[in-house]
Design a protein around this motif. Structure first.
Motif, PDB file in Angstrom:
ATOM      1  N   HIS A  57       0.848  -1.188   0.000  1.00  0.00           N
ATOM      2  CA  HIS A  57       0.000   0.000   0.000  1.00  0.00           C
ATOM      3  C   HIS A  57       0.886   1.241   0.000  1.00  0.00           C
ATOM      4  O   HIS A  57       2.114   1.125   0.074  1.00  0.00           O
ATOM      5  CB  HIS A  57      -0.942   0.004   1.210  1.00  0.00           C
ATOM      6  CG  HIS A  57      -0.262   0.089   2.541  1.00  0.00           C
ATOM      7  ND1 HIS A  57       0.532  -0.914   3.059  1.00  0.00           N
ATOM      8  CD2 HIS A  57      -0.250   1.067   3.485  1.00  0.00           C
ATOM      9  CE1 HIS A  57       0.997  -0.561   4.234  1.00  0.00           C
ATOM     10  NE2 HIS A  57       0.546   0.631   4.522  1.00  0.00           N
ATOM     11  N   HIS A  59       2.530   3.811   1.869  1.00  0.00           N
ATOM     12  CA  HIS A  59       2.880   3.890   3.288  1.00  0.00           C
ATOM     13  C   HIS A  59       2.854   5.339   3.780  1.00  0.00           C
ATOM     14  O   HIS A  59       3.186   6.266   3.039  1.00  0.00           O
ATOM     15  CB  HIS A  59       4.289   3.322   3.505  1.00  0.00           C
ATOM     16  CG  HIS A  59       4.412   1.900   3.067  1.00  0.00           C
ATOM     17  ND1 HIS A  59       3.967   0.845   3.823  1.00  0.00           N
ATOM     18  CD2 HIS A  59       4.891   1.359   1.923  1.00  0.00           C
ATOM     19  CE1 HIS A  59       4.183  -0.284   3.170  1.00  0.00           C
ATOM     20  NE2 HIS A  59       4.739  -0.009   2.009  1.00  0.00           N
ATOM     21  N   HIS A 113      -7.156  -0.733   6.186  1.00  0.00           N
ATOM     22  CA  HIS A 113      -6.061   0.141   6.647  1.00  0.00           C
ATOM     23  C   HIS A 113      -5.935   1.303   5.667  1.00  0.00           C
ATOM     24  O   HIS A 113      -5.835   2.462   6.063  1.00  0.00           O
ATOM     25  CB  HIS A 113      -4.768  -0.664   6.739  1.00  0.00           C
ATOM     26  CG  HIS A 113      -3.550   0.170   6.972  1.00  0.00           C
ATOM     27  ND1 HIS A 113      -3.373   0.929   8.102  1.00  0.00           N
ATOM     28  CD2 HIS A 113      -2.455   0.392   6.201  1.00  0.00           C
ATOM     29  CE1 HIS A 113      -2.213   1.582   8.023  1.00  0.00           C
ATOM     30  NE2 HIS A 113      -1.649   1.276   6.873  1.00  0.00           N
ATOM     31  N   ASP A 134      -0.062  -3.921   6.350  1.00  0.00           N
ATOM     32  CA  ASP A 134      -0.613  -3.295   7.560  1.00  0.00           C
ATOM     33  C   ASP A 134      -2.084  -3.658   7.735  1.00  0.00           C
ATOM     34  O   ASP A 134      -2.826  -2.923   8.392  1.00  0.00           O
ATOM     35  CB  ASP A 134      -0.479  -1.777   7.489  1.00  0.00           C
ATOM     36  CG  ASP A 134       0.964  -1.341   7.532  1.00  0.00           C
ATOM     37  OD1 ASP A 134       1.852  -2.206   7.548  1.00  0.00           O
ATOM     38  OD2 ASP A 134       1.204  -0.121   7.550  1.00  0.00           O
TER      39      ASP A 134
HETATM   40 FE   LIG Z   1       0.605   1.609   6.508  1.00  0.00          FE
END
Ligand SMILES: [Fe+2]
Length: 250
Positions: A57, A59, A113, A134
């Motif tokens: 993803h 970050h 997330h 995450d």
């Molecule tokens: Fe993250």
């Protein structure tokens, strides 16, 4: 299969190096700019050629080294398609496994997330492992309070995409803040304090709403930079120049 779990301690980030011994091709999952030199050295020591970098993803707590690795090794940048990253060479989605050598990384769409998050399943017969980014952490999970996050979606992602995997599937998280490195689906299904047996969606949402987490220190730089595959934007937020210098000096 060659598999190494590598740790970056300023953001407690795990990077995963996966290599195919037959072809010498490798992938780095969630490589961080701070550990760029280490990751290059690891590849060299193992005699592997970096085929792809692959992020779970965008970050908020560190910069990806995807672009810098590409500039040195000619690797291709793979990003979740729903993140809308224009500099990515490959737009990854649940229906498109990333194949290198004899290994396939199977993306699982696990939003919550962030709204674009992917987990990656490696299925090598008896050795099944999932890199959960995450989404699912050991005894925890990623936060849901920014980047299109949703506690309800995270709950459903974990319950329907991860907890339905065989119990002995190994769980490799994107972070750990307490020195733990690996878990299993069975362990998380039965022991994760936020999700264990019997925890309903409303209970989970209540837990997430009560976390009151601090605003991530690097977020105002990390998110726009990661949308550029790890390149610092022109308007670096005040006081964050040093993070970009790491990128330049590497
Ligand atoms: Fe993250």
């Amino acid at each position: 299969m060659i598999f190494r779990q590598l740790f970056e301690d300023s953001s407690s980030t795990y990077t995963y190096l996966i290599g195919c011994p037959e072809t010498g091709k490798a992938v780095l999952v969630d490589p961080a700019l701070e550990t760029f030199d280490r990751d290059l050295q690891q590849l060299q020591d193992l005699g592997l050629e970096l085929a792809y970098t692959l992020d779970t993803h965008i970050h908020a707590d560190h910069l990806t080294s995807a672009l810098k690795l590409k500039s040195i090794t000619d690797s291709k940048i793979a990003m979740p398609s729903k993140a809308g990253v224009g500099c990515a060479d490959i737009q990854v989605s649940e229906d498109s496994p990333l194949n290198f050598g004899t290994i396939s990384l199977n993306p699982l769409f696990t939003p919550g997330h962030t709204d674009h998050h992917l987990s990656y399943l490696i299925d090598q017969g008896a050795n099944q492992a999932v890199m959960t980014g995450d989404c699912l952490l050991i005894d925890g999970c990623g936060r849901t309070d920014f980047q299109g996050g949703s506690s309800s979606e995270l709950y459903r992602s974990i319950q329907t995409k991860l907890f339905t995997l065989p119990g002995d599937t190994l769980v490799y998280p994107g972070h750990d803040y307490h020195g733990r490195s690996v878990s299993s689906i069975a362990q998380e299904r039965t022991r994760n304090p936020r999700l264990k047996n019997g925890t309903g969606e409303d209970d989970f949402i209540g837990i997430m709403n009560g976390l009151n987490l601090a605003y991530p220190k690097k977020m105002d730089l990390a998110v726009p930079a990661n949308m550029l595959c790890g390149q610092c934007p022109d308007d670096v937020p005040e006081g964050m120049d040093r993070l970009c210098e790491i990128g330049v000096q590497g």
